[in-house]
Write a protein that holds these residues in place. Structure first.
Motif, mmCIF file in Angstrom:
data_model
loop_
_atom_site.group_PDB
_atom_site.id
_atom_site.type_symbol
_atom_site.label_atom_id
_atom_site.label_comp_id
_atom_site.label_asym_id
_atom_site.label_seq_id
_atom_site.Cartn_x
_atom_site.Cartn_y
_atom_site.Cartn_z
ATOM 1 N N GLN A 1 41.910 -19.996 15.916
ATOM 2 C CA GLN A 1 42.365 -21.295 16.050
ATOM 3 C C GLN A 1 42.154 -22.189 14.837
ATOM 4 O OE1 GLN A 1 39.737 -23.758 18.914
ATOM 5 N NE2 GLN A 1 38.033 -23.108 18.020
ATOM 6 N N SER A 2 41.467 -21.582 13.975
ATOM 7 C CA SER A 2 41.399 -22.353 12.708
ATOM 8 C C SER A 2 42.576 -21.907 11.724
ATOM 9 C CB SER A 2 40.062 -22.107 11.713
ATOM 10 O OG SER A 2 39.959 -22.252 10.761
ATOM 11 N N GLU A 3 43.274 -22.841 11.151
ATOM 12 C CA GLU A 3 44.539 -22.431 10.483
ATOM 13 C C GLU A 3 44.110 -21.681 9.074
ATOM 14 O OE1 GLU A 3 48.682 -24.630 8.804
ATOM 15 O OE2 GLU A 3 46.860 -25.744 9.018
ATOM 16 N N PHE A 4 43.111 -22.433 8.503
ATOM 17 C CA PHE A 4 42.666 -21.919 7.180
ATOM 18 C C PHE A 4 42.002 -20.813 7.452
ATOM 19 C CE2 PHE A 4 39.219 -22.003 3.846
ATOM 20 C CZ PHE A 4 39.992 -21.852 2.847
ATOM 21 N N GLY A 5 41.115 -20.583 8.423
ATOM 22 C CA GLY A 5 40.525 -19.107 8.719
ATOM 23 C C GLY A 5 41.525 -17.951 8.908
ATOM 24 N N LEU A 6 42.567 -18.423 9.600
ATOM 25 C CA LEU A 6 43.774 -17.241 9.784
ATOM 26 C C LEU A 6 44.439 -16.930 8.532
ATOM 27 C CD1 LEU A 6 45.022 -15.564 11.851
ATOM 28 C CD2 LEU A 6 46.634 -17.626 12.402
ATOM 29 N N TYR A 7 44.702 -17.899 7.943
ATOM 30 C CA TYR A 7 45.202 -17.780 6.448
ATOM 31 C C TYR A 7 44.535 -16.949 5.381
ATOM 32 C CZ TYR A 7 46.820 -18.825 1.721
ATOM 33 O OH TYR A 7 47.127 -18.790 0.299
ATOM 34 N N GLN A 8 43.229 -17.228 5.347
ATOM 35 C CA GLN A 8 42.395 -16.333 4.448
ATOM 36 C C GLN A 8 42.285 -14.864 4.584
ATOM 37 O OE1 GLN A 8 38.553 -18.613 4.485
ATOM 38 N NE2 GLN A 8 38.770 -18.879 2.287
ATOM 39 N N ILE A 9 42.091 -14.613 6.339
ATOM 40 C CA ILE A 9 42.014 -13.047 6.417
ATOM 41 C C ILE A 9 43.318 -12.517 6.429
ATOM 42 C CG2 ILE A 9 42.315 -13.718 8.844
ATOM 43 C CD1 ILE A 9 39.988 -10.974 7.175
ATOM 44 N N GLU A 10 44.484 -13.316 6.973
ATOM 45 C CA GLU A 10 45.855 -12.709 6.574
ATOM 46 C C GLU A 10 46.196 -12.311 5.132
ATOM 47 O OE1 GLU A 10 50.536 -13.429 7.743
ATOM 48 O OE2 GLU A 10 48.926 -15.128 7.191
ATOM 49 N N SER A 11 45.957 -13.410 4.429
ATOM 50 C CA SER A 11 46.223 -13.000 3.004
ATOM 51 C C SER A 11 45.299 -11.926 2.398
ATOM 52 C CB SER A 11 45.911 -14.384 2.216
ATOM 53 O OG SER A 11 46.481 -15.527 2.610
ATOM 54 N N GLU A 12 44.334 -11.794 2.747
ATOM 55 C CA GLU A 12 43.170 -10.791 2.225
ATOM 56 C C GLU A 12 43.654 -9.463 2.789
ATOM 57 O OE1 GLU A 12 38.772 -9.056 3.088
ATOM 58 O OE2 GLU A 12 39.148 -11.283 3.224
ATOM 59 N N LEU A 13 44.046 -9.365 4.007
ATOM 60 C CA LEU A 13 44.636 -7.948 4.664
ATOM 61 C C LEU A 13 45.787 -7.535 4.135
ATOM 62 C CD1 LEU A 13 43.384 -8.463 8.234
ATOM 63 C CD2 LEU A 13 42.270 -6.946 6.662
ATOM 64 N N LYS A 14 46.588 -8.704 3.628
ATOM 65 C CA LYS A 14 47.987 -8.137 3.123
ATOM 66 C C LYS A 14 47.687 -7.470 1.928
ATOM 67 C CE LYS A 14 51.196 -11.505 5.038
ATOM 68 N NZ LYS A 14 51.973 -12.990 4.749
ATOM 69 N N ARG A 15 46.642 -7.470 1.258
ATOM 70 C CA ARG A 15 46.537 -6.959 -0.079
ATOM 71 C C ARG A 15 45.745 -5.729 0.047
ATOM 72 N NH1 ARG A 15 45.014 -12.143 -1.280
ATOM 73 N NH2 ARG A 15 42.744 -11.792 -1.187
ATOM 74 N N ASN A 16 45.247 -5.307 1.414
ATOM 75 C CA ASN A 16 44.527 -4.167 1.699
ATOM 76 C C ASN A 16 45.402 -2.725 1.546
ATOM 77 O OD1 ASN A 16 43.519 -1.803 3.809
ATOM 78 N ND2 ASN A 16 41.739 -3.510 3.681
ATOM 79 N N GLU A 17 44.897 -1.686 1.177
ATOM 80 C CA GLU A 17 45.751 -0.656 0.787
ATOM 81 C C GLU A 17 46.012 0.198 2.089
ATOM 82 O OE1 GLU A 17 41.815 2.304 0.180
ATOM 83 O OE2 GLU A 17 43.127 1.892 -1.506
ATOM 84 N N HIS A 18 45.461 -0.028 3.405
ATOM 85 C CA HIS A 18 45.770 0.537 4.550
ATOM 86 C C HIS A 18 46.884 -0.211 5.028
ATOM 87 C CE1 HIS A 18 42.143 2.946 4.859
ATOM 88 N NE2 HIS A 18 41.436 1.922 3.985
ATOM 89 N N ILE A 19 47.038 -1.509 4.630
ATOM 90 C CA ILE A 19 48.182 -2.292 5.236
ATOM 91 C C ILE A 19 49.497 -1.911 4.314
ATOM 92 C CG2 ILE A 19 49.142 -4.376 5.513
ATOM 93 C CD1 ILE A 19 46.941 -4.175 7.563
ATOM 94 N N LEU A 20 49.162 -1.901 3.129
ATOM 95 C CA LEU A 20 50.343 -1.488 2.018
ATOM 96 C C LEU A 20 50.893 -0.031 2.554
ATOM 97 C CD1 LEU A 20 48.903 -3.283 -1.037
ATOM 98 C CD2 LEU A 20 50.595 -3.949 0.344
ATOM 99 N N PHE A 21 49.996 0.881 2.758
ATOM 100 C CA PHE A 21 50.333 2.183 2.451
ATOM 101 C C PHE A 21 50.454 3.165 3.979
ATOM 102 C CE2 PHE A 21 48.390 1.641 -1.723
ATOM 103 C CZ PHE A 21 49.549 1.735 -2.403
ATOM 104 N N HIS A 22 50.024 2.394 5.133
ATOM 105 C CA HIS A 22 49.863 3.016 6.454
ATOM 106 C C HIS A 22 50.707 2.343 7.362
ATOM 107 C CE1 HIS A 22 46.863 6.051 4.799
ATOM 108 N NE2 HIS A 22 46.410 5.086 4.405
ATOM 109 N N GLY A 23 51.447 1.207 6.878
ATOM 110 C CA GLY A 23 52.531 0.684 7.677
ATOM 111 C C GLY A 23 51.758 -0.325 8.800
#
Length: 648
Positions: free
Chosen positions: A319-341
């Protein structure tokens, strides 16, 4: 005078320093050749040979300078000379010795001793290399004793300590003056030109060099070993900092000279048990996972660990827009997100919005739910009773019922030790949430389970960041009560155990995490003060730096926390996870309590709402008067049935 000399040495232009080195070598090359003759023949001035081979002296000078220049010796900065520079001196000395041998023997000079080239090479290496060592040592001596840099001691005389010393010597803030190490075999030896001392000699270093800071360079040490080191340093008034862990250094996330404050988990001395891969992956790998409260302390760490197990989709609900933005931005840089789809789905919303929650399950066909959305700060929930009930109880009901109707495989509720015999509304609402999940687990295809644990270090609102800020400001450090204790666990360890416990659920399970021994908060505060380089100010030590003040227990706060309501507990396949057998309410009784809570909110009667919680939750005994800041209700003393008064 010495400071002026140091400034002149450092302030010389690079080209001037280079020509000084060349000039020194112009002198040392012929001197080495003369020394070779003198040593070989045992004569101070072997006139016959020098007069016969005099032309070798001017010949070897340009050859030597050319060879050393080609090997890069004159590009090396003397005060930072490494093994590579000394290898260049070795190569140059060998080459010049071979050149001398070639000239003498290939030209078939008679009477030329065969040992002269060997002696010449050895003497040349000694002179050229030794001169650099002397200059470097002299500079370091000047810097160590006559500098504006802060003198520091390095704990750990291994490779990490040597790297840290080298890095600090190049910097402008600290100057290492000594090593400390627990290995007695290293004591009195030198590393990087500095003596290795026993940790018990730290007071000597404080007196002799003015050391007020100790840097830990033991990246491979276990938590238990680091705690033992901190225990050794605690009696001394020094600020203790540490280098990053070896995995972070190796992966390039950090360098050895990036100093950090001592982590609170180092004070606990608990080494986390490695995750069981089979349990960790069971509910996540190639599944759709939903994490509610994804932007919170536990929720965000759950997200970080979930992506490592390779889900197809990770739904972030927050429900926190800033909290959601922070974790999404961090995970987008995660190697598992980048290389494992892994597909990321960031969704804003409240867990109390049943329509939106229902749409989430229908749209994404969720397999596993980690329900971490909750209000957790005891005093805030104590003064906002209905929001605590709505979010913690009704929100859990909404998500759990949606998971059951959608046929999700697993639902895991993140609970708390404050749910056990609670003394505050927050704890009571979390136990009520457990009762809701236990009720839904009966005859359900979805496997419902709950995981109960204590405080996590470094989470929002925890004492550790508060203490650090208070210490930074110069105190005082506030502790609510001298006897208050808490269980502590790191956020990554707690999140990992939540995932593994959820995989062991059979339906309605309450899992309890092994939190180790409870920690006395005043002891934690005292250690943090002392390891920051300050003395605790008290009546016994009025000359101390920072005082510990006792502010009194906050509304709803307990002196100590528990993890079990009853005594029935059994082990599991994981050494850190236990299964508790807790009583549950009949479905009809629970439903009646929930409807009564809804009616109490409609009437804005916080006292009635808390009274319902007292009836529904076994062992709930409020420890503070009711003060709800919105409903306009306060009471003179805790407990049901007391006179209530309005306030504005």
């Amino acid at each position: 005078m010495r400071r002026k000399l140091q400034r002149r040495m450092v302030g010389l232009r690079r080209s001037h320093k280079k020509w000084i080195m060349v000039a020194a070598d112009v002198v040392m090359i012929p001197f080495a050749l003369w020394a070779a003759w003198a040593l070989r023949l045992g004569q101070w001035w072997p006139q016959f040979y020098i007069e016969r081979f005099w032309w070798l002296f001017p010949l070897m000078i340009p050859v030597g300078i050319f060879v050393f220049a080609r090997l890069g010796l004159y590009r090396a900065i003397v005060r930072f000379m490494s093994g590579q520079a000394f290898m260049a001196i070795v190569k140059g000395s060998v080459f010049l010795a071979l050149s001398l041998w070639s000239v003498a023997f290939l030209a078939r000079f008679t009477g030329f001793p065969r040992s002269i080239p060997i002696i010449f090479g050895l003497v040349l290496f000694t002179l050229v290399g030794g001169s650099r060592i002397l200059v470097r040592g002299f500079y370091q001596w000047l810097t160590r004793h006559y500098t504006n840099k802060e003198p520091v001691a390095i704990f750990g005389a291994g490779s990490a300590g040597a790297q840290l010393a080298s890095a600090l010597q190049k910097g402008r803030e600290f100057i290492p003056v000594a090593f400390l190490d627990s290995n007695s075999a290293l004591w009195k030896h030198t590393v990087q030109g500095m003596v290795v001392y026993s940790p018990n000699d730290l007071q000597t270093l404080i007196t002799q060099f003015g050391v007020n800071r100790v840097l830990l360079a033991v990246p491979n040490a276990t938590k238990k070993q680091r705690k033992a080191i901190l225990d050794q340093l605690e009696p001394f008034s020094v600020h203790v900092q540490t280098t990053p862990s070896m995995p972070d250094i190796v992966s390039g996330k950090a360098s050895v000279d990036q100093l950090q404050e001592v982590e609170p988990e180092d004070l606990l001395g608990r080494d986390p048990v490695p995750a069981n891969a089979a349990l960790f992956n069971a509910c996540i790998h190639e599944k759709v996972v939903l994490v509610t409260g994804a932007g919170g302390s536990i929720g965000s760490e759950l997200c970080r660990q979930v992506v490592k197990a390779g889900p197809t989709t990770l739904v972030l609900f927050e429900q926190s827009e800033f909290g959601l933005y922070q974790i999404e931005s961090e995970l987008k840089r995660n190697e598992h997100i980048l290389f494992h789809g892994v597909q990321l789905v960031p969704l804003l919303g409240s867990v109390c919005n049943s329509h939106r929650i229902k749409e989430v399950f229908q749209r994404y066909q969720v397999d596993t739910v980690y329900h971490a959305a909750a209000y957790k700060h005891v005093p805030l929930v104590e003064h906002n009773v209905f929001e605590g009930i709505r979010n913690n109880v009704m929100g859990t009901r909404v998500v759990a019922e949606a998971a059951k109707k959608a046929g999700a495989g697993h639902f895991v509720l993140v609970s708390t030790d404050k749910a056990v015999r609670p003394t505050n509304v927050m704890g009571a609402t979390k136990r009520m949430a457990e009762l809701v999940v236990q009720s839904l687990a009966v005859e359900a295809d979805t496997v419902f389970s709950m995981v109960r644990f204590g405080n996590v270090l470094g989470s929002s609102g925890s004492v550790v960041p508060l203490f650090r800020e208070q210490i930074r400001r110069g105190g005082p450090v506030t502790v609510t009560h001298p006897d208050i204790t808490r269980f502590f666990m790191t956020i990554p360890e707690a999140a990992s155990l939540v995932v593994q416990a959820g995989a062991m659920g059979q339906g309605g399970d309450v899992f309890v995490l092994d939190m180790g021994k409870p920690v006395k908060i005043v002891d934690l505060a005292r250690r943090m003060i002392e390891l920051s380089g300050y003395d605790v100010k008290s009546e016994e030590h009025p000359e101390g730096d920072i005082e510990i003040e006792f502010s009194g227990l906050r509304p709803g706060e307990k002196l100590y926390e528990e993890l079990l309501i009853g005594e029935a507990v059994s082990g599991t396949d994981h050494p850190k996870i236990m299964r508790a057998n807790e009583e549950l309410l009949p479905e009809a009784t629970l439903h009646a309590y929930l409807e009564s809570l809804i009616a109490a909110e409609q009437g804005q009667d916080a006292l009635v709402a808390r009274g319902i919680l007292e009836k529904a939750v076994a062992g709930f005994k409020p420890s503070s008067p009711m003060v709800d800041l919105l409903s306009g209700v306060a009471e003179k003393a805790p407990g049901p049935g007391v006179e209530k008064q309005s306030f504005h």
